[in-house]
Design an enzyme around this catalytic site. Structure first.
Site, mmCIF file in Angstrom:
data_model
loop_
_atom_site.group_PDB
_atom_site.id
_atom_site.type_symbol
_atom_site.label_atom_id
_atom_site.label_comp_id
_atom_site.label_asym_id
_atom_site.label_seq_id
_atom_site.Cartn_x
_atom_site.Cartn_y
_atom_site.Cartn_z
ATOM 1 C CD GLU A 52 5.304 -6.616 -8.007
ATOM 2 O OE1 GLU A 52 6.194 -5.768 -7.827
ATOM 3 O OE2 GLU A 52 5.443 -7.568 -8.793
ATOM 4 C CG ASP A 77 3.186 -1.280 -14.292
ATOM 5 O OD1 ASP A 77 3.001 -0.265 -14.996
ATOM 6 O OD2 ASP A 77 4.020 -1.310 -13.372
ATOM 7 C CG ASP A 126 5.867 8.558 -8.416
ATOM 8 O OD1 ASP A 126 6.209 9.227 -7.409
ATOM 9 O OD2 ASP A 126 5.783 9.048 -9.555
ATOM 10 C CE LYS A 130 6.554 18.829 -8.340
ATOM 11 N NZ LYS A 130 6.963 18.061 -9.502
ATOM 12 C CG ASP A 162 13.414 4.028 -3.141
ATOM 13 O OD1 ASP A 162 12.273 3.687 -3.540
ATOM 14 O OD2 ASP A 162 14.017 5.013 -3.581
#
Length: 224
Positions: A52, A77, A126, A130, A162
Site C-alpha cells: 500500500e 509512507d 494527493d 497543480k 475521492d
C-alpha cells in the site's frame, strides 16, 4: 500532532518488529538486505506480497491483512508518526502478515526486487492538481514504470480516491498508454459490483469524505 507526541511515536516505531526504516543512502547504494528477500527474511513464508503506497495511518494495510491472512502486506509512507497507529494495532492484535516501511515511494525499486510484488494499492493519494506537481502524482508514467518493475507480470494496481481529477487523469493515462483496465467505477458505494476490499475497509479520511457526500472512485488495472 505536537512535536513531543511525534518524537514519542518515532521512538516507539524503532522498537516495533514490524517497522523497517532504511536510510536513503542504504537503499540507493544497494545495501538494503531485504530487497529480494522479503518473503524469506521478513514474513518467513512464501505468500504473495501486496504494497500500500502512501499508507497514512495504516488502516487499509491492517484491514487488508485481516481480510486476507494468506497474503503479506507492506504499508509504505515517509511519515512514520502516521503509520505508527497501524503498526501498533498490528502488534497489539497479533496480525503477523503486515509490516510498515518508512521511505519515499520513488525509491521502491531500491527496496523491492524485480517481480517481487503481486499487487499494489494506492489509497487516497494527493492528486497534485497543480501542473508543476505532476511529477509527484503517483499514477504518472514514471511511477507506473517503477511499479511495473517490481510487480509480477500478471500483477495488478488498485487506485481508490475521492478525487475525480485523479480518477479522470489516471483513466486517461491508462487508455492513452494502452494499459489494461480491469475495473473502473465512479462511485463504489453505489455500485453492486464493487469488490469487498474496496467497500469493506474504510480509512479515517474516507469516512470524512463520505460524510461530506463525496463519491469514492476506484480503478483496478494492469500495466502493459
Amino acid at each position: 500532532m505536537g512535536s513531543k507526541n511525534k518524537l514519542k511515536r518515532f521512538k516507539e516505531n524503532e522498537t516495533f518488529s514490524n517497522v523497517i526504516q532504511p536510510s536513503r543512502e542504504e537503499l540507493v547504494s544497494h545495501q538494503f538486505s531485504l530487497k529480494g528477500n522479503w518473503n524469506k527474511e521478513f514474513f518467513k513464508n512464501n505468500n504473495p506480497i501486496v504494497l500500500e503506497l502512501g499508507c497514512g495511518k495504516g488502516e487499509y494495510s491492517v484491514g487488508l491483512a485481516q481480510t486476507y491472512p494468506d497474503k503479506n502486506f507492506i504499508g509504505i509512507d515517509i511519515k512514520g508518526a502516521r503509520f505508527w497507529r497501524g503498526a501498533k494495532t498490528a502488534i497489539e492484535e497479533k496480525i503477523g502478515n503486515v509490516g510498515f516501511m518508512r521511505t519515499q515511494i520513488e525509491l521502491i525499486t531500491y527496496a523491492f526486487a524485480k517481480a517481487e510484488i503481486s499487487e499494489i494499492w494506492i489509497t487516497f493519494p494527493d492528486p497534485q492538481i497543480k501542473y508543476k506537481r505532476t511529477k509527484h502524482r503517483l499514477t504518472n508514467t514514471e511511477f507506473l514504470q517503477r511499479y511495473k518493475h517490481i510487480l509480477q507480470p500478471d500483477g495488478v494496481i488498485n487506485l481508490k480516491t475521492d478525487s475525480e481529477f485523479m480518477h479522470g487523469y489516471t483513466l486517461g493515462l491508462l487508455h492513452g498508454e494502452g494499459h489494461e483496465i480491469l475495473h473502473a467505477n465512479h462511485n463504489v458505494y453505489k455500485n453492486e459490483y464493487s469488490p469487498k476490499e474496496v467497500t469493506g475497509i474504510q480509512t479515517f479520511y474516507e469516512k470524512q469524505y463520505l460524510e461530506q457526500g463525496k463519491p469514492i472512485t476506484y480503478i483496478k488495472f494492469r500495466i502493459k
